[in-house]
Scaffold this active site. Structure first.
Site, PDB file in Angstrom:
ATOM      1  CD  GLU A  33      -2.805   1.265   2.350  1.00  0.00           C
ATOM      2  OE1 GLU A  33      -2.782   0.397   3.243  1.00  0.00           O
ATOM      3  OE2 GLU A  33      -3.548   2.257   2.358  1.00  0.00           O
ATOM      4  NE  ARG A 259       3.792  -7.652  10.638  1.00  0.00           N
ATOM      5  CZ  ARG A 259       3.242  -6.876   9.704  1.00  0.00           C
ATOM      6  NH1 ARG A 259       2.207  -7.295   9.007  1.00  0.00           N
ATOM      7  NH2 ARG A 259       3.725  -5.677   9.466  1.00  0.00           N
ATOM      8  CE  LYS A 269       3.188   0.071   4.898  1.00  0.00           C
ATOM      9  NZ  LYS A 269       2.529   0.011   3.592  1.00  0.00           N
TER      10      LYS A 269
END
Ligand code: ATP
Ligand code: MG
Length: 552
Positions: A33, A259, A269
């Site tokens: 994204e 992850r 982020k």
């Protein structure tokens, strides 16, 4: 390029799918994204997705998952493209955008409404939360759930036409408000958002949710293996539900892996953006940031980052990985590939009183201790040189193998010298060391048999160049800065950057291209700053020390 997808559970799945004929060609995707710069966790995802495609003769798409226009920007898009390329991967065909599929996604939303599988709901956010139930209690059906297909079609069209305010209505899938999986309790497909989009401008005032968009994007592109991280495991039934209930051509499948969370690092982020916005770091590409662009500016190499991603494996557990493994990968790469050079970071002048004032000897020095292919350079040797202040003591015990008054030391690739006396300023600080060279000691031991115990680096004072050196260390001094209840901002390492403006470099270093890496002998690995370094104003960043100083 090394095979970053070396055998792991995802490779087994792909091998089975190829062997059984479920797929004939592997097509993966990396779907960032564009709401921030990519970080080390994304590097892992990139290596997994591109690596699996490469290892299986397939392809990997790069797709921007741009369904949240408020937080996204063109700047982020450009940085992401640059980072993926820099890591050494090329994507299949053109860059793709979820926003390019908005019309198709909308048509599919209409299709779900027509099939009686979606409805427009007027509950506000708080009511919707109450109706949703909890992990232990089922939810309740929305009072709007039984609207007629005709009414839903009309309302959806009017949502799209901008007739309603943000939050006034949403489109929801009609699945099961009692499902034990909260994601299946009539999830939202579309929200009203009256904000312009970086790709589609003001064309849309309704935007699809991640859940409604992602699997359908995969289907449009013909993705065979849609690989994401474990937090999406509970979304997989919904992913499959959409694929089953829509007239899609391709049936992608989702697989999850754990992850990457390196110690001493944050990989959110939102939090990285906070560090940038609050000026804790100089930007997303500050060399202390775990972003790809930050690591790049720090002097980390694509090969070392790929190696690290391979070393840590790909599993279905979400553990913390020791950041020392990343640092190990960097050291290993640079030890092999970085030319050696001499720099003095904390200079102390040494005057070699027996050496003629205008004499210059150009001494041949290998650029690498074992790699002859890296050649050699000429080091100017002169009467005045700099050594590091830490490499001199007036008195010392036998463990100190550097320069001491009345004792000898070897200057790397040059003479053995012996210190005679010191000069001081009014405050009593040592300003110079006076010393003399020992005859015939270029590449030879002293003829009198008194061997020096150590070797130190040096730079000619008349031919060397003054430079700025930025000494970086870990940004956080806590192993898990953002876990637990504490504020990660409380764990910033106050010594993560030290700027030295009076370092001295051997002259050849001035010619370094931005981003060129070196080992400064006895100091560590350094890189010419990507933006600030020039021959007139040399600037080097410390990539990493020669040894791990955190492990004690
Ligand atoms: P953040 O939570 O920091 O916003 P994100 O997961 O929302 O990260 P995306 O841009 O959606 O960021 O991520 C693109 C891809 O990278 C996704 O497939 C995501 O699963 C993967 N990814 C993100 N962070 C990590 C991580 N720490 N380890 C492995 N993969 C990751
Ligand atoms: Mg995401």
């Amino acid at each position: 390029m090394e095979n970053t997808a070396a055998s792991n559970f995802l490779q087994s799945i792909i091998s089975d799918d190829l062997n059984s004929g479920r797929v004939t060609e592997v097509l993966t995707r990396f779907p960032p994204e564009p709401n921030g710069y990519l970080h080390i966790g994304h590097a892992k995802s990139i290596c997994v997705n591109f690596g699996l495609a490469q290892a299986n003769g397939g392809r990997c798409n790069l797709r921007f998952d741009d369904t949240n226009p408020e937080k996204e920007s063109q700047e982020y898009i450009e940085s992401i493209l640059e980072d993926v390329r820099w890591l050494g991967f090329s994507w299949n065909g053109d860059v793709r955008f979820a926003s390019a599929y908005f019309q198709q996604l909308y048509d599919w939303a209409v299709y779900l409404v027509e099939q009686g599988n979606a409805y427009v709901c007027d509950l506000d956010a708080e009511q919707a939360r109450e109706y949703r139930g909890t992990l232990t209690e089922p939810g309740c059906n929305s009072p709007y759930r039984e609207r007629s297909i005709a009414e839903n079609l009309d309302l959806l069209a009017r949502m799209k036409a901008g007739e309603f305010a943000e939050g006034e209505k949403v489109l929801r899938a009609k699945i099961d408000m009692a499902s034990p999986n909260m994601n299946m309790r009539d999830p939202i497909l579309y929200r009203i958002r009256k904000v312009p989009h970086h790709q589609t401008g003001t064309d849309w005032v309704i935007y699809p949710t991640y859940d409604f968009a992602h699997g359908q994007e995969d289907a449009i592109e013909g993705i065979t293996h849609s690989i994401c991280t474990l937090e999406f495991e509970d979304h997989r039934p919904l992913y499959d539900w959409f694929i089953e209930h829509l007239p899609v051509q391709h049936r992608p499948r989702q697989y999850e892996f754990g992850r990457l969370n390196p110690s001493y690092t944050i990989t959110s982020k939102r939090k990285l953006k906070q560090l940038v916005d609050e000026g804790v770091v100089s930007g997303w590409d500050d060399p202390r940031m775990p972003t790809i662009s930050g690591m790049r500016r720090r002097g980390y190499t694509p090969a070392a980052i790929r190696k690290f991603c391979e070393m840590i494996g790909t599993t279905r557990s979400d553990g913390v990985v020791d950041v020392a493994m990343l640092e190990f990968a960097i050291r290993e790469d640079l030890n092999e590939n970085a030319p050696r050079a001499m720099a003095v970071i904390n200079p102390l002048k040494v005057v070699l009183t027996d050496y003629p004032e205008d004499k210059v000897e150009w001494l041949r020095s290998p650029n690498h201790p074992v790699r002859e292919d890296m050649g050699e350079r000429q080091l100017p040797f002169t009467r005045e040189i700099y050594i590091d202040r830490d490499d001199f003591r007036e008195e010392a015990n036998k463990k100190y193998k550097r320069l001491v008054l009345g004792k000898r030391v070897r200057l790397r690739n040059a003479y053995v010298i012996e210190a005679d006396h010191v000069e001081r300023d009014a405050a009593g600080n040592i300003t110079e060391v006076h010393a003399h060279t020992i005859a015939n000691t270029l590449g030879e031991n002293p003829e009198d048999g008194i061997k020096p115990k150590g070797v130190i680096q040096w730079v000619s004072a008349s031919h060397g160049k003054q430079a700025e050196v930025r000494l970086y260390d870990r940004l956080f001094n806590h192993e898990a800065p953002d876990r637990g209840d504490g504020d990660f901002m409380a764990h910033i390492n106050p010594d993560s950057l030290q700027r030295v403006t009076n370092a001295w470099l051997e002259p050849a270093l001035v010619e370094a291209e931005p981003e060129q890496c070196f080992q400064f002998e006895r100091e560590g690995y350094f890189v010419a700053d990507r933006y600030d370094h020039s021959a007139d104003r040399p600037v080097f960043n410390k990539t990493i020390g020669l040894r791990d100083t955190w492990d004690s």
